[in-house]
Scaffold this motif. Structure first.
Motif, mmCIF file in Angstrom:
data_model
loop_
_atom_site.group_PDB
_atom_site.id
_atom_site.type_symbol
_atom_site.label_atom_id
_atom_site.label_comp_id
_atom_site.label_asym_id
_atom_site.label_seq_id
_atom_site.Cartn_x
_atom_site.Cartn_y
_atom_site.Cartn_z
ATOM 1 N N MET A 249 0.825 -1.204 0.000
ATOM 2 C CA MET A 249 0.000 0.000 0.000
ATOM 3 C C MET A 249 0.865 1.263 0.000
ATOM 4 O O MET A 249 0.611 2.210 -0.749
ATOM 5 N N LEU A 250 1.902 1.266 0.831
ATOM 6 C CA LEU A 250 2.750 2.469 0.918
ATOM 7 C C LEU A 250 3.560 2.678 -0.362
ATOM 8 O O LEU A 250 3.765 3.819 -0.797
ATOM 9 N N LEU A 251 4.013 1.579 -0.945
ATOM 10 C CA LEU A 251 4.774 1.699 -2.193
ATOM 11 C C LEU A 251 3.871 2.241 -3.306
ATOM 12 O O LEU A 251 4.280 3.080 -4.113
ATOM 13 N N GLU A 252 2.649 1.772 -3.325
ATOM 14 C CA GLU A 252 1.706 2.278 -4.331
ATOM 15 C C GLU A 252 1.465 3.780 -4.121
ATOM 16 O O GLU A 252 1.476 4.574 -5.070
ATOM 17 N N GLN A 253 1.277 4.155 -2.869
ATOM 18 C CA GLN A 253 1.095 5.576 -2.540
ATOM 19 C C GLN A 253 2.308 6.401 -2.982
ATOM 20 O O GLN A 253 2.182 7.502 -3.498
ATOM 21 N N ALA A 254 3.496 5.823 -2.773
ATOM 22 C CA ALA A 254 4.740 6.560 -3.032
ATOM 23 C C ALA A 254 4.901 6.931 -4.498
ATOM 24 O O ALA A 254 5.593 7.900 -4.809
ATOM 25 N N VAL A 255 4.291 6.164 -5.384
ATOM 26 C CA VAL A 255 4.505 6.427 -6.813
ATOM 27 C C VAL A 255 3.194 6.696 -7.541
ATOM 28 O O VAL A 255 3.096 6.463 -8.746
ATOM 29 N N ARG A 256 2.217 7.196 -6.798
ATOM 30 C CA ARG A 256 0.972 7.599 -7.480
ATOM 31 C C ARG A 256 1.333 8.584 -8.604
ATOM 32 O O ARG A 256 2.184 9.464 -8.425
ATOM 33 N N PRO A 257 0.708 8.439 -9.768
ATOM 34 C CA PRO A 257 1.115 9.244 -10.929
ATOM 35 C C PRO A 257 1.218 10.739 -10.656
ATOM 36 O O PRO A 257 2.114 11.408 -11.178
ATOM 37 N N GLU A 258 0.339 11.269 -9.822
ATOM 38 C CA GLU A 258 0.390 12.729 -9.606
ATOM 39 C C GLU A 258 1.638 13.179 -8.846
ATOM 40 O O GLU A 258 1.981 14.353 -8.874
ATOM 41 N N TYR A 259 2.307 12.260 -8.183
ATOM 42 C CA TYR A 259 3.518 12.632 -7.450
ATOM 43 C C TYR A 259 4.780 12.471 -8.298
ATOM 44 O O TYR A 259 5.891 12.587 -7.782
ATOM 45 N N THR A 260 4.612 12.149 -9.565
ATOM 46 C CA THR A 260 5.779 11.815 -10.390
ATOM 47 C C THR A 260 6.035 12.838 -11.495
ATOM 48 O O THR A 260 5.175 13.650 -11.837
ATOM 49 N N VAL A 261 7.247 12.747 -12.029
ATOM 50 C CA VAL A 261 7.614 13.503 -13.229
ATOM 51 C C VAL A 261 8.464 12.578 -14.095
ATOM 52 O O VAL A 261 9.237 11.764 -13.584
ATOM 53 N N ARG A 262 8.287 12.710 -15.386
ATOM 54 C CA ARG A 262 9.007 11.845 -16.332
ATOM 55 C C ARG A 262 9.855 12.720 -17.238
ATOM 56 O O ARG A 262 9.382 13.761 -17.703
ATOM 57 N N PHE A 263 11.082 12.308 -17.458
ATOM 58 C CA PHE A 263 12.025 13.148 -18.202
ATOM 59 C C PHE A 263 12.496 12.465 -19.470
ATOM 60 O O PHE A 263 12.942 11.324 -19.447
ATOM 61 N N ARG A 264 12.392 13.201 -20.546
ATOM 62 C CA ARG A 264 12.894 12.748 -21.849
ATOM 63 C C ARG A 264 14.327 13.250 -22.011
ATOM 64 O O ARG A 264 14.574 14.463 -22.038
ATOM 65 N N TRP A 265 15.277 12.331 -22.085
ATOM 66 C CA TRP A 265 16.695 12.693 -22.158
ATOM 67 C C TRP A 265 17.096 13.107 -23.560
ATOM 68 O O TRP A 265 16.601 12.568 -24.550
ATOM 69 N N GLU A 266 18.059 14.035 -23.604
ATOM 70 C CA GLU A 266 18.788 14.347 -24.841
ATOM 71 C C GLU A 266 20.271 14.249 -24.481
ATOM 72 O O GLU A 266 20.630 14.377 -23.316
ATOM 73 N N PRO A 267 21.139 14.061 -25.471
ATOM 74 C CA PRO A 267 22.574 14.105 -25.143
ATOM 75 C C PRO A 267 22.877 15.455 -24.475
ATOM 76 O O PRO A 267 22.401 16.496 -24.931
ATOM 77 N N GLY A 268 23.619 15.428 -23.376
ATOM 78 C CA GLY A 268 23.917 16.676 -22.669
ATOM 79 C C GLY A 268 22.902 17.038 -21.597
ATOM 80 O O GLY A 268 23.097 18.016 -20.873
ATOM 81 N N SER A 269 21.828 16.251 -21.465
ATOM 82 C CA SER A 269 20.884 16.503 -20.367
ATOM 83 C C SER A 269 21.508 16.051 -19.048
ATOM 84 O O SER A 269 22.254 15.074 -19.004
#
Ligand SMILES: O=C(O)CCC(=O)C(=O)O
Ligand SMILES: [Fe+2]
Length: 324
Positions: A249-269
């Motif tokens: 339950m806590l792990l699910e809470q920890a990564v609820r989509p609204e608490y996340t950010v996703r990053f698209r890498w480029e060379p030099g990021s």
């Protein structure tokens, strides 16, 4: 230092850098700064404030080489020097770890990645972790830079564990505030021929620590839901089924989509995250692609976590503060 947005904005204004949040709870992109140049103190202060406030910050189009990467990291604290490293690490740079193509974590521990993940008790959290979380003093921060990225895929995701804690109901917060959990590395893995020196080093030492389930952030004072999808094994004092259900339950809470950010890498990021207040998920979608992905990271040494009642994490085996 606080996580107040006025403090962050003020520091950025003084330094002449732009800090642009990219998601509601976590992540900001910082522009107007060349990380390879000598940074003045105001810029360092602005970046530090943004990392505390937004938990992970991103820079694009940077031209860091290994030496400049390490020099940049040293502006923010003591860098971690791994005593014995994988063959992928560049010679002459003991602070740099290189991952090529994909994270071979399962393979490193003597089994295929999927099998390794299947053995984890918590099925929901495949791959979410904070770095070296089974140590008694996990790194405070990780600074990861992209050298080569696939044309598609390979994004990394982070989650804000202070927001996850704050999002629990009051009775549940009170319940978890008093608990501790064991975090473990290397248990049950079999060595195999061809393991590199770093893997043998890990296999030699069973690393385990009893960490507070809620840690108080040493700089911001925030309460952090301190779970870890790779390492957390058992909540102390609970039965195995109770612990398993509550951790799920806590792990699910920890990564609820609204608490996340996703990053698209480029060379030099470059991504710079607070390893005390986040988990991250390395991408699992590039292994079958015929495109290389080469990343380099440097970590900053961290404190021994402290719980709500002021009790510090207790080493169980194979770990002591400052010894890598
Ligand atoms: O390569 C990535 O996206 C992240 C890998 C990772 O977990 C790390 O560098 O700590
Ligand atoms: Fe990681």
């Amino acid at each position: 230092m606080t996580t107040d947005s006025r403090t962050t904005d003020e520091a950025a204004r003084k330094a002449g850098v732009e800090v642009k949040p990219v998601a509601g709870y976590i992540g900001a992109e910082i522009s107007g700064v060349d990380l390879a140049a000598g940074l003045d103190d105001a810029v360092v202060a602005a970046i530090r404030a943004a990392v505390l406030r937004w938990k992970v910050v991103f820079f694009r189009g940077q031209r860091l080489d290994h030496a400049a990467h390490v020099a940049f990291a040293r502006r923010f604290g003591e860098t971690v020097v791994l005593p014995r490293r994988g063959k992928a690490s560049p010679p002459d740079f003991p602070e740099i770890e290189t991952t090529a193509d994909r994270l071979e974590l399962g393979g490193r521990f003597g089994m295929e990645h999927d099998e390794w993940l299947r053995r984890r008790r918590h099925t929901l959290l495949r791959g979410w972790h904070c770095d070296h979380g089974a140590r008694v003093d996990p790194p405070a921060a990780t600074i990861l830079r992209a050298e080569t990225v696939p044309p598609y895929g390979g994004d990394t995701t982070w989650s804000n564990l202070a927001a996850a804690y704050a999002g629990l109901s009051a009775p549940l917060r009170q319940f978890v505030d008093g608990l501790r959990a064991e975090h473990r590395l290397g248990v049950g893995y079999q060595p195999r021929p061809g393991d590199d020196a770093y893997v043998r080093h890990l296999l030699d030492r069973q690393v385990a620590t009893l960490h507070p389930l809620v840690r108080v952030h040493p700089e911001s004072g925030e309460r952090i839901l301190y779970v870890n999808g790779y390492y957390v094994e058992q909540i102390a004092g609970l039965s195995r089924p109770e612990s398993g259900a509550i951790l799920e339950m806590l792990l699910e809470q920890a990564v609820r989509p609204e608490y996340t950010v996703r990053f698209r890498w480029e060379p030099g990021s470059v991504a710079f995250w607070d390893n005390r207040a986040t988990m991250h998920l390395a991408p699992g979608d590039t292994a079958h692609l015929d495109h290389p992905r080469i990343m380099h990271r440097v970590m900053l040494a961290g404190d021994v976590p402290v719980g709500v009642d002021g009790t510090a994490s207790q080493p169980v085996t194979g770990t002591e503060p400052g010894r890598w």
